[in-house]
Design an enzyme around this catalytic site. Sequence first.
Site, PDB file in Angstrom:
ATOM      1  N   PRO A   1       0.824  -1.217   0.000  1.00 57.65           N
ATOM      2  CA  PRO A   1       0.000   0.000   0.000  1.00 57.65           C
ATOM      3  C   PRO A   1       0.852   1.259   0.000  1.00 57.65           C
ATOM      4  O   PRO A   1       1.906   1.314   0.641  1.00 57.65           O
ATOM      5  CB  PRO A   1      -0.764  -0.111   1.320  1.00 57.65           C
ATOM      6  CG  PRO A   1       0.181  -0.872   2.209  1.00 57.65           C
ATOM      7  CD  PRO A   1       0.932  -1.826   1.328  1.00 57.65           C
TER       8      PRO A   1
ATOM      9  N   ARG B   1      -0.874   4.904  -1.017  1.00 56.78           N
ATOM     10  CA  ARG B   1      -1.839   5.952  -0.725  1.00 56.78           C
ATOM     11  C   ARG B   1      -2.580   5.716   0.600  1.00 56.78           C
ATOM     12  O   ARG B   1      -2.795   6.652   1.358  1.00 56.78           O
ATOM     13  CB  ARG B   1      -2.865   5.999  -1.863  1.00 56.78           C
ATOM     14  CG  ARG B   1      -3.795   7.178  -1.790  1.00 56.78           C
ATOM     15  CD  ARG B   1      -4.946   7.032  -2.802  1.00 56.78           C
ATOM     16  NE  ARG B   1      -4.568   6.518  -4.080  1.00 56.78           N
ATOM     17  CZ  ARG B   1      -4.341   7.278  -5.164  1.00 56.78           C
ATOM     18  NH1 ARG B   1      -4.466   8.571  -5.102  1.00 56.78           N
ATOM     19  NH2 ARG B   1      -4.017   6.702  -6.309  1.00 56.78           N
TER      20      ARG B   1
ATOM     21  N   CYS C   1       1.792  29.005 -16.106  1.00 53.35           N
ATOM     22  CA  CYS C   1       1.281  29.505 -17.378  1.00 53.35           C
ATOM     23  C   CYS C   1       0.583  28.425 -18.194  1.00 53.35           C
ATOM     24  O   CYS C   1       0.991  28.120 -19.326  1.00 53.35           O
ATOM     25  CB  CYS C   1       2.431  30.090 -18.178  1.00 53.35           C
ATOM     26  SG  CYS C   1       3.314  31.263 -17.179  1.00 53.35           S
ATOM     27  N   GLU C   2      -0.407  27.811 -17.609  1.00 57.99           N
ATOM     28  CA  GLU C   2      -1.217  26.834 -18.329  1.00 57.99           C
ATOM     29  C   GLU C   2      -2.613  26.880 -17.746  1.00 57.99           C
ATOM     30  O   GLU C   2      -2.766  26.969 -16.522  1.00 57.99           O
ATOM     31  CB  GLU C   2      -0.690  25.403 -18.110  1.00 57.99           C
ATOM     32  CG  GLU C   2       0.708  25.187 -18.570  1.00 57.99           C
ATOM     33  CD  GLU C   2       0.944  23.779 -19.086  1.00 57.99           C
ATOM     34  OE1 GLU C   2      -0.023  23.083 -19.407  1.00 57.99           O
ATOM     35  OE2 GLU C   2       2.121  23.413 -19.164  1.00 57.99           O
TER      36      GLU C   2
HETATM   37  N1  LLP Z   1       2.530  -1.553  -6.138  1.00 57.94           N
HETATM   38  C1  LLP Z   1       2.729  -1.244  -7.422  1.00 57.94           C
HETATM   39  C2  LLP Z   1       3.362  -2.233  -8.305  1.00 57.94           C
HETATM   40  C3  LLP Z   1       2.326   0.011  -7.920  1.00 57.94           C
HETATM   41  O1  LLP Z   1       2.511   0.305  -9.196  1.00 57.94           O
HETATM   42  C4  LLP Z   1       1.700   0.936  -7.046  1.00 57.94           C
HETATM   43  C5  LLP Z   1       1.256   2.253  -7.524  1.00 57.94           C
HETATM   44  C6  LLP Z   1       1.525   0.575  -5.696  1.00 57.94           C
HETATM   45  C7  LLP Z   1       1.949  -0.685  -5.286  1.00 57.94           C
HETATM   46  C8  LLP Z   1       0.904   1.504  -4.688  1.00 57.94           C
HETATM   47  O2  LLP Z   1      -0.382   1.833  -5.028  1.00 57.94           O
HETATM   48  P1  LLP Z   1      -1.305   2.631  -3.973  1.00 57.94           P
HETATM   49  O3  LLP Z   1      -1.504   1.740  -2.783  1.00 57.94           O
HETATM   50  O4  LLP Z   1      -0.602   3.856  -3.596  1.00 57.94           O
HETATM   51  O5  LLP Z   1      -2.561   2.891  -4.707  1.00 57.94           O
HETATM   52  N2  LLP Z   1      -0.064   8.914  -9.248  1.00 57.94           N
HETATM   53  C9  LLP Z   1      -1.346   8.256  -9.105  1.00 57.94           C
HETATM   54  C10 LLP Z   1      -1.201   6.878  -8.499  1.00 57.94           C
HETATM   55  C11 LLP Z   1      -0.236   6.002  -9.250  1.00 57.94           C
HETATM   56  C12 LLP Z   1      -0.054   4.642  -8.653  1.00 57.94           C
HETATM   57  C13 LLP Z   1       1.091   3.923  -9.293  1.00 57.94           C
HETATM   58  N3  LLP Z   1       1.358   2.629  -8.734  1.00 57.94           N
HETATM   59  C14 LLP Z   1      -2.278   9.157  -8.307  1.00 57.94           C
HETATM   60  O6  LLP Z   1      -1.877  10.248  -7.898  1.00 57.94           O
HETATM   61  O7  LLP Z   1      -3.425   8.812  -8.102  1.00 57.94           O
END
Ligand code: LLP
Length: 422
Positions: free
Chosen positions: A274, A276, A344-345
């Site tokens: 995890p 986020r 500037c966007e």
């Molecule tokens: N494991 C892998 C292989 C991943 O690619 C990711 C996230 C995670 C774990 C963790 O995922 P989480 O638990 O954080 O959802 N920038 C985007 C989110 C991109 C997630 C990329 N991979 C946003 O701001 O929503």
Amino acid sequence: MHEFKYINNHLYCEQVKIEDLVKRFGTPLYVYSYHTLIGHFLKLRDAFKSVNPLICYSVKANSNLAILKALVDKGAGLDIVSGGELFRAIKAGCPAEKIVYASVGKTDKEIEEAIKKGILFFNVESTQELELINKIACRLARKVRVAIRINPDVEPKTHHYITTGKLTNKFGIDFETARIIFLSGREFPHLDISCIHIHIGSQITESSPYVAAIKKVVSFIAELRKREVRLKYLNIGGGLGIVYDKETPQTADEFSKKVLPILKNSGLKIIMEPGRFIAGNSGILATKILYVKKTPLKKFIIVDGGMNDLVRPSLYGAYHDLLPLHKTGIHLRHTKYDIVGPICESGDFFAKDRYMPHVKEGEFLAVMSAGAYGFSMSSNYNSRRRAQEVLVAKDRIFVIRKRESYADLVRNEKIPPFLFGL
Ligand code: LLP
């Protein structure tokens, strides 16, 4: 859920008035709550304690060394995706045997470094990568643990940019190819293929896509077992959603109730990744209102933070709540504004057509739930210095990243001599 609360109309992080922080350190300013961060890690650990999983916090969500060390000290492992993240993980004191490494594009050099450090698993995303790791392991005379990242082809019901477990996505290996890898008798003498990994997407608010994906891999694992292929670990990835707006994501307990029965069936050691869920609600971005501007058609609140500081609204149309650091006067949200940055966007906004209370120039806003994919996705676009980050623990305040200087902006740049006529 988090320790950002109003006391006498002032927004606090734990026991610290955030207005005091912005006056002391300036804006834009990332403010993190230590106890919210750790609290989320412990919530997940407790919900899954009957299987004692290895929880590898996903570094990409927020890679500040202090955040990593805080979690590592509580027993977290780390999920990395690059040589840079490996460097951070080791620097933060994470034992190598608690590091897992995903990415569709690992380079020779990154693979070699990670082998030398002795990480727990490479989460392998293609047959080509499997061959390359085997070759490098052979050269280094090492036996390397790898997980096959399966693409289970399920719909996680999230934004298509962060959907990763469908066969149209670049991630992972389909079941048929995985079957060939495991059963073809093809030897990878320098690999110990002892884990299956999935990660189906991010900001997933329901358990059903996980249940579907995990059921698929658990039955695949049973099929392999019948054919004498014995695995030791199952990594169910990350992706657990959090509250930004009106979502009602599954809690850690609800999630574990749904998936634990299936996981226990697998008989394997469980890994989770995890990001986020742990970091998201533990941080805010504080920003100053520079101007309140009215055009014939719209009202804008122009703040000093921009898409370079927090790109999620611009990139995904993501919703972040916006709260005044000091609630003054009438709190009714009766007027619609676009809350925009200085870049500037026209894509540089934190919110569009958002009902806001009456606010004035010189006041401050908190962009809520900015702890994950906030600073870590920030950039220097428009030659803006990246923001400062502070960590609050009860009444204690720690600068965990100082604001960049103008010199930092050009630190690695060189003007070639010929431009000086030499
Ligand atoms: N494991 C892998 C292989 C991943 O690619 C990711 C996230 C995670 C774990 C963790 O995922 P989480 O638990 O954080 O959802 N920038 C985007 C989110 C991109 C997630 C990329 N991979 C946003 O701001 O929503």
